[in-house]
Design an enzyme around this catalytic site. Structure first.
Site, PDB file in Angstrom:
ATOM      1  N   LEU A   1      13.511 -14.098  63.231  1.00  9.91           N
ATOM      2  CA  LEU A   1      14.249 -12.922  62.758  1.00  9.91           C
ATOM      3  C   LEU A   1      13.362 -12.154  61.774  1.00  9.91           C
ATOM      4  CD1 LEU A   1      17.156 -11.778  63.229  1.00  9.91           C
ATOM      5  CD2 LEU A   1      17.761 -12.769  61.027  1.00  9.91           C
TER       6      LEU A   1
ATOM      7  N   THR B   1       9.981  -9.117  61.851  1.00  9.48           N
ATOM      8  CA  THR B   1       9.859  -7.724  62.290  1.00  9.48           C
ATOM      9  C   THR B   1      10.452  -7.536  63.682  1.00  9.48           C
ATOM     10  OG1 THR B   1       7.813  -7.550  61.015  1.00  9.48           O
ATOM     11  CG2 THR B   1       8.166  -5.883  62.712  1.00  9.48           C
TER      12      THR B   1
ATOM     13  N   LYS C   1       2.357 -13.745  72.226  1.00 13.09           N
ATOM     14  CA  LYS C   1       1.183 -13.754  73.136  1.00 13.09           C
ATOM     15  C   LYS C   1       0.322 -14.987  73.020  1.00 13.09           C
ATOM     16  CE  LYS C   1       0.985 -11.143  69.504  1.00 13.09           C
ATOM     17  NZ  LYS C   1       0.934  -9.850  68.916  1.00 13.09           N
TER      18      LYS C   1
ATOM     19  N   GLU D   1       7.068  -8.941  78.912  1.00  9.22           N
ATOM     20  CA  GLU D   1       6.518  -7.591  78.738  1.00  9.22           C
ATOM     21  C   GLU D   1       5.985  -7.371  77.319  1.00  9.22           C
ATOM     22  OE1 GLU D   1       6.570  -4.795  81.292  1.00  9.22           O
ATOM     23  OE2 GLU D   1       5.004  -4.526  79.796  1.00  9.22           O
TER      24      GLU D   1
ATOM     25  N   GLY E   1       4.756  -3.200  59.693  1.00  7.78           N
ATOM     26  CA  GLY E   1       5.160  -4.208  60.694  1.00  7.78           C
ATOM     27  C   GLY E   1       4.229  -4.249  61.899  1.00  7.78           C
TER      28      GLY E   1
ATOM     29  N   GLU F   1       0.183  -8.859  61.850  1.00  6.72           N
ATOM     30  CA  GLU F   1       0.889 -10.125  61.673  1.00  6.72           C
ATOM     31  C   GLU F   1       0.889 -10.469  60.176  1.00  6.72           C
ATOM     32  OE1 GLU F   1       1.790 -11.770  64.810  1.00  6.72           O
ATOM     33  OE2 GLU F   1       1.013  -9.936  65.703  1.00  6.72           O
TER      34      GLU F   1
ATOM     35  N   LYS G   1      -4.083 -11.235  74.684  1.00  5.03           N
ATOM     36  CA  LYS G   1      -3.428 -10.264  75.569  1.00  5.03           C
ATOM     37  C   LYS G   1      -4.239 -10.030  76.845  1.00  5.03           C
ATOM     38  CE  LYS G   1      -1.070  -8.007  71.707  1.00  5.03           C
ATOM     39  NZ  LYS G   1      -1.234  -7.030  70.621  1.00  5.03           N
TER      40      LYS G   1
ATOM     41  N   GLY H   1       4.946  -2.963  66.298  1.00  7.73           N
ATOM     42  CA  GLY H   1       6.071  -2.461  65.510  1.00  7.73           C
ATOM     43  C   GLY H   1       7.398  -2.989  66.034  1.00  7.73           C
TER      44      GLY H   1
HETATM   45  N1  LIG Z   1       5.004  -7.272  64.916  1.00 11.62           N
HETATM   46  C1  LIG Z   1       4.694  -6.741  66.086  1.00 11.62           C
HETATM   47  O1  LIG Z   1       4.468  -5.535  66.225  1.00 11.62           O
HETATM   48  C2  LIG Z   1       4.609  -7.601  67.296  1.00 11.62           C
HETATM   49  C3  LIG Z   1       4.659  -8.968  67.234  1.00 11.62           C
HETATM   50  N2  LIG Z   1       4.590  -9.715  68.375  1.00 11.62           N
HETATM   51  C4  LIG Z   1       4.694 -11.173  68.307  1.00 11.62           C
HETATM   52  O2  LIG Z   1       6.051 -11.502  68.015  1.00 11.62           O
HETATM   53  C5  LIG Z   1       6.110 -12.658  67.201  1.00 11.62           C
HETATM   54  C6  LIG Z   1       6.832 -12.335  65.901  1.00 11.62           C
HETATM   55  O3  LIG Z   1       6.144 -11.325  65.208  1.00 11.62           O
HETATM   56  P1  LIG Z   1       6.771 -10.706  63.878  1.00 11.62           P
HETATM   57  O4  LIG Z   1       8.205 -10.467  64.062  1.00 11.62           O
HETATM   58  O5  LIG Z   1       5.880  -9.575  63.533  1.00 11.62           O
HETATM   59  O6  LIG Z   1       6.541 -11.905  62.857  1.00 11.62           O
HETATM   60  P2  LIG Z   1       7.274 -12.155  61.459  1.00 11.62           P
HETATM   61  O7  LIG Z   1       6.317 -12.987  60.687  1.00 11.62           O
HETATM   62  O8  LIG Z   1       7.783 -10.897  60.898  1.00 11.62           O
HETATM   63  O9  LIG Z   1       8.543 -13.037  61.873  1.00 11.62           O
HETATM   64  C7  LIG Z   1       8.429 -14.329  62.384  1.00 11.62           C
HETATM   65  C8  LIG Z   1       9.802 -14.955  62.431  1.00 11.62           C
HETATM   66  O10 LIG Z   1       9.683 -16.229  63.052  1.00 11.62           O
HETATM   67  C9  LIG Z   1      10.216 -17.248  62.181  1.00 11.62           C
HETATM   68  N3  LIG Z   1       9.398 -18.443  62.401  1.00 11.62           N
HETATM   69  C10 LIG Z   1       8.060 -18.557  62.319  1.00 11.62           C
HETATM   70  N4  LIG Z   1       7.673 -19.799  62.643  1.00 11.62           N
HETATM   71  C11 LIG Z   1       8.805 -20.482  62.934  1.00 11.62           C
HETATM   72  C12 LIG Z   1       9.088 -21.810  63.327  1.00 11.62           C
HETATM   73  N5  LIG Z   1       8.127 -22.707  63.499  1.00 11.62           N
HETATM   74  N6  LIG Z   1      10.372 -22.165  63.526  1.00 11.62           N
HETATM   75  C13 LIG Z   1      11.374 -21.285  63.356  1.00 11.62           C
HETATM   76  N7  LIG Z   1      11.173 -19.996  62.983  1.00 11.62           N
HETATM   77  C14 LIG Z   1       9.906 -19.620  62.772  1.00 11.62           C
HETATM   78  C15 LIG Z   1      10.112 -16.682  60.777  1.00 11.62           C
HETATM   79  O11 LIG Z   1      11.069 -17.328  59.965  1.00 11.62           O
HETATM   80  P3  LIG Z   1      11.345 -16.875  58.432  1.00 11.62           P
HETATM   81  O12 LIG Z   1      12.091 -15.586  58.545  1.00 11.62           O
HETATM   82  O13 LIG Z   1      12.174 -17.977  57.888  1.00 11.62           O
HETATM   83  O14 LIG Z   1       9.997 -16.739  57.800  1.00 11.62           O
HETATM   84  C16 LIG Z   1      10.416 -15.198  61.048  1.00 11.62           C
HETATM   85  O15 LIG Z   1      11.812 -14.995  61.105  1.00 11.62           O
HETATM   86  C17 LIG Z   1       4.667 -13.124  67.008  1.00 11.62           C
HETATM   87  O16 LIG Z   1       4.368 -14.085  67.986  1.00 11.62           O
HETATM   88  C18 LIG Z   1       3.877 -11.841  67.220  1.00 11.62           C
HETATM   89  O17 LIG Z   1       2.579 -12.085  67.656  1.00 11.62           O
HETATM   90  C19 LIG Z   1       4.460  -9.138  69.610  1.00 11.62           C
HETATM   91  C20 LIG Z   1       4.412  -7.798  69.732  1.00 11.62           C
HETATM   92  C21 LIG Z   1       4.425  -6.925  68.590  1.00 11.62           C
HETATM   93  N1  LIG Z   2      -0.185  -7.465  65.493  1.00 11.14           N
HETATM   94  C1  LIG Z   2      -0.093  -6.972  66.837  1.00 11.14           C
HETATM   95  C2  LIG Z   2       1.329  -6.729  67.157  1.00 11.14           C
HETATM   96  C3  LIG Z   2       1.595  -6.534  68.580  1.00 11.14           C
HETATM   97  O1  LIG Z   2       1.275  -7.324  69.433  1.00 11.14           O
HETATM   98  C4  LIG Z   2      -0.882  -5.691  66.967  1.00 11.14           C
HETATM   99  O2  LIG Z   2      -1.250  -5.116  65.944  1.00 11.14           O
HETATM  100  O3  LIG Z   2      -1.140  -5.263  68.104  1.00 11.14           O
END
Ligand SMILES: NC(=O)C1=CN([C@@H]2O[C@H](COP(=O)(O)OP(=O)(O)OC[C@H]3O[C@@H](n4cnc5c(N)ncnc54)[C@H](OP(=O)(O)O)[C@@H]3O)[C@@H](O)[C@H]2O)C=CC1
Ligand SMILES: N[C@@H](CC=O)C(=O)O
Length: 323
Positions: A11, A13, A104, A128, A186, A189, A204, A298
């Site tokens: 939960l 970004t 990814k 996707e 956002g 990472e 990717k 994002g």
């Molecule tokens: N940000 C982006 O633009 C994009 C991100 N992604 C991918 O999506 C995924 C999430 O990215 P993002 O939302 O930015 O990351 P964030 O760091 O914002 O969020 C990660 C979430 O996952 C939870 N989490 C992490 N590890 C664990 C675990 N072992 N068990 C349970 N919960 C866990 C965290 O918990 P808590 O809240 O408690 O810290 C948090 O809620 C990544 O794999 C990223 O590579 C893909 C495309 C775009």
């Molecule tokens: N951190 C990644 C998020 C999407 O995959 C990026 O910047 O491309």
């Protein structure tokens, strides 16, 4: 009205974006999939953080509590790293859940095995969002280019890198300052190492290789460099523009891939792709060169890719039930 029970793993970004879209576009989703979408649980790590979710949503750091929920239909996975995610998804597939993932790293490493398992268990995996976030690259390749043979692929696959290179060049800003902005928006990472060292784009392009050629090159044969290897001075003063480009091509039986920052001039198709945008140029046998471009990172663009996967999966299920 039937109910689709969903759980979110993560939960942050992305997960928060998915949650918000499900809440805000519930009526449209109902029309599209013929059911009400209920988020019944979220998996997080830190149980002390405040979460903006409805009171009846189970918030837990224990995956077993989620997999004990009866009749869970789908998991949206947006946590970080290959493990324990792969293990969680493996169990969720055995349970009988559809999976939609943005992860990814996990998918480049374990996607093939999970897809096989999903087939055996009669569930689907949407991925996707693993490549280029909001840009529908995966489905374009899977559905719109089935007869075409895809030759060379050239792509900008890391939104953070393209954003940093663009902002630094246009505004003559230091790397560290722009990286902070990319994190606050956002895009990057929480640990931005994979973004700026090229590893994120590497995962990717491996996913694209698997999709296009049915296999990946040996990982240690891929030249891999990130934007952190380029001096600020070169970014400010080069003729042309630095772009962080992933390339992929099958030559004979061998798949060749590179991921690196290079200077391109205005003739290059990726020259004008700026900011957080990603783009993928596919050389195809029938249609010629196709370029697809859009936001590559994002909350909302990534949630968009995941919800579009969701709609495809549940429209398929609806059609299967009706036929
Ligand atoms: N940000 C982006 O633009 C994009 C991100 N992604 C991918 O999506 C995924 C999430 O990215 P993002 O939302 O930015 O990351 P964030 O760091 O914002 O969020 C990660 C979430 O996952 C939870 N989490 C992490 N590890 C664990 C675990 N072992 N068990 C349970 N919960 C866990 C965290 O918990 P808590 O809240 O408690 O810290 C948090 O809620 C990544 O794999 C990223 O590579 C893909 C495309 C775009
Ligand atoms: N951190 C990644 C998020 C999407 O995959 C990026 O910047 O491309």
């Amino acid at each position: 009205m039937p109910i689709i029970k969903a759980a979110l793993l993560g939960l942050g970004t992305v997960g928060a974006g998915v949650y918000e879209v499900i809440r805000n576009q519930q009526e449209q989703l109902k029309e599209l999939v013929g059911a009400e979408v209920q988020v019944v649980a979220v998996l997080i790590q830190d149980t002390d953080k405040e979460r903006e979710v409805e009171k009846d949503v189970l918030v837990t750091n224990n995956i077993q509590e989620i997999l004990a929920i009866p009749d869970l239909d789908v998991i949206f996975e947006s946590i970080v790293g290959a493990e324990p995610t792969n293990r969680y998804l493996d169990e969720a597939i055995e349970y009988g859940c559809h999976i939609i993932t943005a992860n990814k790293e996990m998918f480049a490493k374990h996607g093939e095995a999970l897809l096989e398992k999903a087939l055996e268990n009669d569930v689907q995996i949407g991925f996707e969002a693993t490549v280029a976030a909001g840009v529908p690259v995966i489905r374009t390749i899977q559905q719109q280019l089935q007869l075409n043979k895809i030759g060379r692929v050239q792509a900008l696959l890391n939104g953070t890198s393209n954003f940093i290179l663009t902002e630094m060049r246009k505004k003559q800003l230091p790397f560290a300052k722009v990286l902070k902005t990319a994190q606050s928006l956002g895009f990057a990472e929480a640990d931005p190492t994979n973004d700026v060292e090229g590893i994120d784009a590497f995962y990717k392009i491996m996913i694209l290789s698997q999709l296009i050629y049915g296999e990946q090159p040996e990982w240690n044969t891929v030249e891999l460099k990130g934007i952190a290897s380029v001096s600020e001075d070169k970014i400010y003063h080069s003729d042309g523009r630095y772009k962080h480009i992933a390339e992929l091509e099958k030559v004979g039986d061998r798949i060749q891939a590179t991921v690196r920052p290079i200077i391109v001039d205005e003739q290059h198709p990726l020259y004008s792709v700026e900011g957080v945008d990603n783009a993928v140029v596919l050389e195809t046998s029938l249609a010629g060169a196709i370029m697809i471009q859009g936001p590559g990172a994002g909350s909302k663009p990534t949630a968009s890719a995941m919800l579009e996967d969701f709609i495809h999966i549940f429209q398929d299920s609806k059609a299967a039930v009706l036929s």
